[in-house]
Scaffold this active site. Structure first.
Site, short mmCIF file in Angstrom:
data_model
loop_
_atom_site.label_atom_id
_atom_site.label_comp_id
_atom_site.label_asym_id
_atom_site.label_seq_id
_atom_site.Cartn_x
_atom_site.Cartn_y
_atom_site.Cartn_z
N SER A 134 25.05 38.79 47.69
CA SER A 134 26.41 38.94 47.17
C SER A 134 27.36 38.07 47.96
O SER A 134 27.14 37.81 49.16
CB SER A 134 26.85 40.40 47.29
N TYR A 143 27.69 47.63 52.65
CA TYR A 143 27.16 46.81 51.56
C TYR A 143 27.11 45.34 51.98
O TYR A 143 26.11 44.65 51.77
CB TYR A 143 28.03 47.00 50.31
P1 NAD Z 1 23.97 47.88 37.91
O1 NAD Z 1 24.45 49.14 38.54
O2 NAD Z 1 24.31 47.61 36.49
O3 NAD Z 1 22.38 47.73 38.08
C1 NAD Z 1 21.71 48.11 39.25
C2 NAD Z 1 20.40 48.77 38.85
O4 NAD Z 1 19.66 49.10 40.03
C3 NAD Z 1 20.57 50.05 38.04
O5 NAD Z 1 19.83 49.96 36.84
C4 NAD Z 1 20.03 51.13 38.96
O6 NAD Z 1 19.41 52.21 38.29
C5 NAD Z 1 19.01 50.33 39.77
N1 NAD Z 1 18.65 51.00 41.02
C6 NAD Z 1 19.46 51.67 41.89
N2 NAD Z 1 18.73 52.19 42.90
C7 NAD Z 1 17.44 51.84 42.67
C8 NAD Z 1 16.22 52.07 43.35
N3 NAD Z 1 16.18 52.79 44.48
N4 NAD Z 1 15.08 51.55 42.82
C9 NAD Z 1 15.11 50.83 41.68
N5 NAD Z 1 16.23 50.58 40.99
C10 NAD Z 1 17.38 51.07 41.48
O7 NAD Z 1 24.53 46.72 38.85
P2 NAD Z 1 24.53 45.12 38.73
O8 NAD Z 1 25.92 44.70 38.86
O9 NAD Z 1 23.71 44.65 37.59
O10 NAD Z 1 23.83 44.77 40.11
C11 NAD Z 1 22.60 44.10 40.21
C12 NAD Z 1 22.47 43.51 41.60
O11 NAD Z 1 23.47 42.50 41.78
C13 NAD Z 1 22.71 44.50 42.74
O12 NAD Z 1 21.82 44.20 43.81
C14 NAD Z 1 24.13 44.25 43.15
O13 NAD Z 1 24.39 44.64 44.48
C15 NAD Z 1 24.20 42.74 42.96
N6 NAD Z 1 25.56 42.20 42.82
C16 NAD Z 1 26.36 42.57 41.79
C17 NAD Z 1 27.63 42.02 41.68
C18 NAD Z 1 28.59 42.39 40.57
O14 NAD Z 1 29.76 42.00 40.66
N7 NAD Z 1 28.17 43.07 39.54
C19 NAD Z 1 28.06 41.09 42.62
C20 NAD Z 1 27.22 40.72 43.65
C21 NAD Z 1 25.95 41.28 43.73
#
Ligand code: NAD
Length: 250
Positions: free
Chosen positions: A141, A156
């Protein structure tokens, strides 16, 4: 153009309908890959896989449980015979300030984001090493690079910075085995991870910090994952690729 024809890809945390994992799974499938969607809930994982087509698989996998990661990879190898790509995408975040982080919050955030990335990588790497082939994409991130300031708290940022270190160490360790490991650093992408959890003030503050003036789309992160998972990036390893609309130009 099919960039992943004949490839088998595992994507964690990919059942979330608006998430980066599912967008990546969709794009990989469009490019000819057979995909395994892993997430906490078996039914949600199966449903997401079904939506991509019959050949794709959805399985329950809590990435914080090493034995479960090993078991799931064993199941997939029994079905497919090979795994070419792993996307460590599962993640959680919490908007908590440094002095307020409780031990359980620290554990939860570090465990899913960092420990889970290690465990899933440990599960696939022996197989990839044996085949002398593989690509691992880890979801970090912009929070790791700039010390937060988007949504997640310091724990985080620390977890995602840990993902960067782990990615680079993994890249170095396995480069000679023709296994590449790279990280993606998304900026602010509109998904369920922040949906309904941001105040209007937080939202406009975040937008003000993005030169492109808008949130990113999940498909725009998926495109970067496709690049890093495919042979387009055959000589790219140990890198961190920014997908942030210019919110960190360095
Ligand atoms: P999201 O919440 O839509 O998806 C995350 C998924 O991870 C969910 O389906 C959840 O059920 C699953 N999850 C949680 N704990 C888990 C576990 N112990 N085992 C397996 N699955 C698990 O979020 P997103 O925005 O799609 O995030 C995806 C990735 O991108 C994450 O790592 C997040 O930190 C990263 N990220 C997101 C953003 C953003 O702005 N959306 C920015 C930077 C990084």
């Amino acid at each position: 153009m099919s960039l992943l024809a004949g490839k088998f890809a595992v994507i964690t945390g990919a059942a979330s309908a608006n998430g980066l994992g599912q967008a990546t799974a969709r794009l990989f499938a469009e490019h000819g890959a057979t995909v395994a969607i892993l997430d906490l809930d078996q039914q949600a994982s199966e449903k997401a896989a079904q939506a991509l087509g019959n050949q794709h698989i959805g399985l329950a996998c809590d990435v914080t449980q090493k034995s479960v990661c090993l078991q799931v990879v064993e199941t997939l190898l029994a079905r497919w015979g090979q795994i070419d790509i792993l996307v460590n995408n599962a993640g959680i975040t919490q908007p908590v300030r440094l002095l307020d982080i409780e031990p359980a919050q620290y554990d939860a955030v570090l465990d899913v984001n960092l420990r889970g990335t290690l465990y899933m990588s440990q599960a696939v790497l022996p197989h990839m090493k044996q085949r002398q082939q593989g690509a691992i994409v880890n979801m970090s991130s912009v929070s790791a690079q700039r010390g937060g300031g988007v949504f997640g708290g310091p724990h985080y940022s620390a977890a995602k910075a840990g993902v960067l270190g782990l990615t680079k160490a993994m890249a170095r360790d396995f480069a000679a085995d023709n296994i590449r490991a790279n990280a993606v650093c998304p900026g602010f992408i509109a998904t369920d991870i922040t949906a309904g959890k941001m105040t209007d003030e937080m939202y406009s503050q975040v937008l003000n910090g993005i030169p492109m003036g808008r949130a990113g789309k999940a498909s725009e992160v998926a495109g970067c994952c496709l690049f890093l998972a495919s042979d387009l990036s055959a000589y790219v390893t140990g890198s961190e690729v920014d997908v942030n609309g210019g919110s960190l130009i360095h």
